[in-house]
Scaffold this motif. Structure first.
Motif, PDB file in Angstrom:
ATOM      1  N   TRP A   1      23.914  32.807  34.480  1.00  0.00           N
ATOM      2  CA  TRP A   1      23.009  33.429  35.443  1.00  0.00           C
ATOM      3  C   TRP A   1      23.259  34.928  35.375  1.00  0.00           C
ATOM      4  O   TRP A   1      24.419  35.363  35.310  1.00  0.00           O
ATOM      5  CB  TRP A   1      23.282  32.945  36.851  1.00  0.00           C
ATOM      6  N   PRO A   2      22.229  35.762  35.409  1.00  0.00           N
ATOM      7  CA  PRO A   2      22.423  37.212  35.309  1.00  0.00           C
ATOM      8  C   PRO A   2      23.310  37.775  36.424  1.00  0.00           C
ATOM      9  O   PRO A   2      23.112  37.468  37.595  1.00  0.00           O
ATOM     10  CB  PRO A   2      21.002  37.773  35.427  1.00  0.00           C
ATOM     11  N   VAL A   3      24.315  38.558  36.034  1.00  0.00           N
ATOM     12  CA  VAL A   3      25.160  39.265  36.995  1.00  0.00           C
ATOM     13  C   VAL A   3      24.577  40.674  37.115  1.00  0.00           C
ATOM     14  O   VAL A   3      24.615  41.449  36.164  1.00  0.00           O
ATOM     15  CB  VAL A   3      26.636  39.303  36.530  1.00  0.00           C
ATOM     16  N   LEU A   4      24.045  40.967  38.281  1.00  0.00           N
ATOM     17  CA  LEU A   4      23.384  42.242  38.525  1.00  0.00           C
ATOM     18  C   LEU A   4      24.377  43.347  38.841  1.00  0.00           C
ATOM     19  O   LEU A   4      24.124  44.517  38.564  1.00  0.00           O
ATOM     20  CB  LEU A   4      22.368  42.101  39.660  1.00  0.00           C
ATOM     21  N   ASP A   5      25.509  42.959  39.436  1.00  0.00           N
ATOM     22  CA  ASP A   5      26.545  43.923  39.780  1.00  0.00           C
ATOM     23  C   ASP A   5      27.861  43.174  39.970  1.00  0.00           C
ATOM     24  O   ASP A   5      27.865  42.027  40.411  1.00  0.00           O
ATOM     25  CB  ASP A   5      26.172  44.663  41.073  1.00  0.00           C
ATOM     26  N   GLU A   6      28.948  43.825  39.628  1.00  0.00           N
ATOM     27  CA  GLU A   6      30.286  43.290  39.876  1.00  0.00           C
ATOM     28  C   GLU A   6      31.021  44.343  40.687  1.00  0.00           C
ATOM     29  O   GLU A   6      31.131  45.489  40.247  1.00  0.00           O
ATOM     30  CB  GLU A   6      31.023  43.003  38.574  1.00  0.00           C
ATOM     31  N   VAL A   7      31.494  43.959  41.868  1.00  0.00           N
ATOM     32  CA  VAL A   7      32.102  44.909  42.787  1.00  0.00           C
ATOM     33  C   VAL A   7      33.541  44.476  43.101  1.00  0.00           C
ATOM     34  O   VAL A   7      33.770  43.342  43.514  1.00  0.00           O
ATOM     35  CB  VAL A   7      31.285  45.010  44.099  1.00  0.00           C
ATOM     36  N   VAL A   8      34.491  45.382  42.883  1.00  0.00           N
ATOM     37  CA  VAL A   8      35.878  45.157  43.281  1.00  0.00           C
ATOM     38  C   VAL A   8      36.053  45.787  44.649  1.00  0.00           C
ATOM     39  O   VAL A   8      35.845  46.986  44.827  1.00  0.00           O
ATOM     40  CB  VAL A   8      36.865  45.777  42.267  1.00  0.00           C
ATOM     41  N   GLU A   9      36.414  44.972  45.634  1.00  0.00           N
ATOM     42  CA  GLU A   9      36.597  45.465  46.995  1.00  0.00           C
ATOM     43  C   GLU A   9      38.060  45.628  47.372  1.00  0.00           C
ATOM     44  O   GLU A   9      38.380  46.342  48.306  1.00  0.00           O
ATOM     45  CB  GLU A   9      35.917  44.527  47.992  1.00  0.00           C
ATOM     46  N   TYR A  10      38.939  44.919  46.645  1.00  0.00           N
ATOM     47  CA  TYR A  10      40.338  44.902  47.037  1.00  0.00           C
ATOM     48  C   TYR A  10      41.170  44.757  45.781  1.00  0.00           C
ATOM     49  O   TYR A  10      40.918  43.859  44.977  1.00  0.00           O
ATOM     50  CB  TYR A  10      40.565  43.706  47.979  1.00  0.00           C
ATOM     51  N   ASP A  11      42.146  45.629  45.596  1.00  0.00           N
ATOM     52  CA  ASP A  11      42.975  45.564  44.396  1.00  0.00           C
ATOM     53  C   ASP A  11      44.431  45.761  44.790  1.00  0.00           C
ATOM     54  O   ASP A  11      44.771  46.773  45.403  1.00  0.00           O
ATOM     55  CB  ASP A  11      42.528  46.638  43.399  1.00  0.00           C
ATOM     56  N   THR A  12      45.258  44.784  44.485  1.00  0.00           N
ATOM     57  CA  THR A  12      46.680  44.839  44.800  1.00  0.00           C
ATOM     58  C   THR A  12      47.465  44.539  43.528  1.00  0.00           C
ATOM     59  O   THR A  12      46.897  44.100  42.534  1.00  0.00           O
ATOM     60  CB  THR A  12      47.062  43.796  45.877  1.00  0.00           C
ATOM     61  N   PRO A  13      48.781  44.711  43.567  1.00  0.00           N
ATOM     62  CA  PRO A  13      49.578  44.316  42.400  1.00  0.00           C
ATOM     63  C   PRO A  13      49.538  42.806  42.129  1.00  0.00           C
ATOM     64  O   PRO A  13      49.861  42.364  41.043  1.00  0.00           O
ATOM     65  CB  PRO A  13      50.991  44.758  42.767  1.00  0.00           C
ATOM     66  N   TRP A  14      49.142  41.987  43.112  1.00  0.00           N
ATOM     67  CA  TRP A  14      49.160  40.535  42.967  1.00  0.00           C
ATOM     68  C   TRP A  14      47.803  39.926  42.702  1.00  0.00           C
ATOM     69  O   TRP A  14      47.692  38.883  42.075  1.00  0.00           O
ATOM     70  CB  TRP A  14      49.779  39.874  44.193  1.00  0.00           C
ATOM     71  N   PHE A  15      46.729  40.526  43.226  1.00  0.00           N
ATOM     72  CA  PHE A  15      45.400  39.978  42.983  1.00  0.00           C
ATOM     73  C   PHE A  15      44.335  41.046  43.189  1.00  0.00           C
ATOM     74  O   PHE A  15      44.569  42.069  43.819  1.00  0.00           O
ATOM     75  CB  PHE A  15      45.104  38.755  43.864  1.00  0.00           C
ATOM     76  N   THR A  16      43.169  40.757  42.633  1.00  0.00           N
ATOM     77  CA  THR A  16      42.000  41.603  42.802  1.00  0.00           C
ATOM     78  C   THR A  16      40.934  40.752  43.469  1.00  0.00           C
ATOM     79  O   THR A  16      40.782  39.570  43.145  1.00  0.00           O
ATOM     80  CB  THR A  16      41.497  42.101  41.429  1.00  0.00           C
ATOM     81  N   GLY A  17      40.200  41.326  44.402  1.00  0.00           N
ATOM     82  CA  GLY A  17      39.144  40.592  45.089  1.00  0.00           C
ATOM     83  C   GLY A  17      37.840  41.356  45.067  1.00  0.00           C
ATOM     84  O   GLY A  17      37.834  42.586  45.129  1.00  0.00           O
ATOM     85  N   GLY A  18      36.759  40.632  44.981  1.00  0.00           N
ATOM     86  CA  GLY A  18      35.454  41.270  44.984  1.00  0.00           C
ATOM     87  C   GLY A  18      34.355  40.240  44.913  1.00  0.00           C
ATOM     88  O   GLY A  18      34.536  39.094  45.314  1.00  0.00           O
ATOM     89  N   TYR A  19      33.213  40.669  44.383  1.00  0.00           N
ATOM     90  CA  TYR A  19      32.098  39.747  44.243  1.00  0.00           C
ATOM     91  C   TYR A  19      31.219  40.145  43.070  1.00  0.00           C
ATOM     92  O   TYR A  19      31.229  41.281  42.608  1.00  0.00           O
ATOM     93  CB  TYR A  19      31.259  39.682  45.525  1.00  0.00           C
ATOM     94  N   ASP A  20      30.470  39.159  42.601  1.00  0.00           N
ATOM     95  CA  ASP A  20      29.404  39.377  41.633  1.00  0.00           C
ATOM     96  C   ASP A  20      28.091  39.177  42.382  1.00  0.00           C
ATOM     97  O   ASP A  20      27.935  38.181  43.100  1.00  0.00           O
ATOM     98  CB  ASP A  20      29.460  38.360  40.487  1.00  0.00           C
ATOM     99  N   LEU A  21      27.173  40.105  42.223  1.00  0.00           N
ATOM    100  CA  LEU A  21      25.821  39.922  42.729  1.00  0.00           C
ATOM    101  C   LEU A  21      25.066  39.211  41.614  1.00  0.00           C
ATOM    102  O   LEU A  21      24.908  39.751  40.510  1.00  0.00           O
ATOM    103  CB  LEU A  21      25.164  41.257  43.066  1.00  0.00           C
ATOM    104  N   VAL A  22      24.643  37.982  41.877  1.00  0.00           N
ATOM    105  CA  VAL A  22      24.094  37.097  40.854  1.00  0.00           C
ATOM    106  C   VAL A  22      22.629  36.773  41.155  1.00  0.00           C
ATOM    107  O   VAL A  22      22.259  36.546  42.306  1.00  0.00           O
ATOM    108  CB  VAL A  22      24.922  35.786  40.795  1.00  0.00           C
ATOM    109  N   GLU A  23      21.831  36.748  40.094  1.00  0.00           N
ATOM    110  CA  GLU A  23      20.461  36.251  40.214  1.00  0.00           C
ATOM    111  C   GLU A  23      20.494  34.752  39.974  1.00  0.00           C
ATOM    112  O   GLU A  23      20.880  34.282  38.898  1.00  0.00           O
ATOM    113  CB  GLU A  23      19.546  36.925  39.197  1.00  0.00           C
ATOM    114  N   GLN A  24      20.097  34.001  40.997  1.00  0.00           N
ATOM    115  CA  GLN A  24      20.113  32.549  40.924  1.00  0.00           C
ATOM    116  C   GLN A  24      18.878  32.027  40.180  1.00  0.00           C
ATOM    117  O   GLN A  24      17.912  32.769  40.001  1.00  0.00           O
ATOM    118  CB  GLN A  24      20.176  31.967  42.347  1.00  0.00           C
TER     119      GLN A  24
END
Length: 188
Positions: free
Chosen positions: A17-40
């Motif tokens: 599915w097309p990923v329109l944007d990938e956003v990192v909202e949180y970055d730590t030494p242990w994990f990274t968190g965010g979201y992909d804006l996806v066209e369904q």
């Protein structure tokens, strides 16, 4: 797509599915968190949130009819658990190489043979986390080298009690999975 901080060592496949944007909202030494804006498939757009964890290995190590566990307190769940030795796969390492290194670091034993039982993505509804399970045997004494955040005690459990120990509360998913995979392969 590549890892955001080098902890995950493999690339994600091209999206179906097309990923329109990938956003990192949180970055730590242990994990990274965010979201992909996806066209369904229906044309709608949705944010699919994810947490990216380092690629890891879990070791089912057997010696003299016993499985090696480690007992450690887990501040995240505020309980002490019996777990299989485990750790992060470093860049350039295979699951089996990482397993041998982690086993020695955590338990003080060096295996003379390791074999990959299975590797897979974990909790795919939320996580970008790959985990490998390795069987190790032919253990010889080595040298423990715990990380600064590791306070654990190696414990040997008879093979015929390993599943019961793994399932006893509080349990750990990776430990239960490792024991079940080794059992299914006829190794326990």
């Amino acid at each position: 797509m590549t890892a955001h901080n080098g902890r995950r060592h493999e690339s994600l496949p091209d999206p179906e599915w097309p990923v329109l944007d990938e956003v990192v909202e949180y970055d730590t030494p242990w994990f990274t968190g965010g979201y992909d804006l996806v066209e369904q498939p229906d044309g709608g757009e949705k944010k699919y949130y994810w947490a990216e964890l380092a690629t890891a290995v879990v070791v089912v190590a057997v010696t003299d009819g016993q499985v090696l566990f480690v007992e450690q307190y887990r501040p995240t769940v505020r309980q002490t658990q019996m777990e299989l030795p485990a750790g992060i796969v470093e860049g350039g390492e295979s699951f089996t190489t990482a397993a041998a290194r982690e086993l020695e670091e955590e338990t003080g034993f060096v295996p003379d043979s390791t074999s990959l039982l299975q590797d897979f993505w974990c909790s795919t509804g939320l996580l970008r986390h790959r985990r490998g399970f390795v069987f190790a045997e032919g253990l010889e004494p080595g040298e423990r080298q715990l990380d600064s955040n590791e306070f654990l005690t190696p414990r040997a459990v008879p093979v015929d009690e390993a599943l019961d120990v793994a399932r006893a509360a509080p349990t750990n998913d990776a430990t239960v999975e490792g024991i079940l995979l080794a059992h299914e392969e006829g190794l326990l």
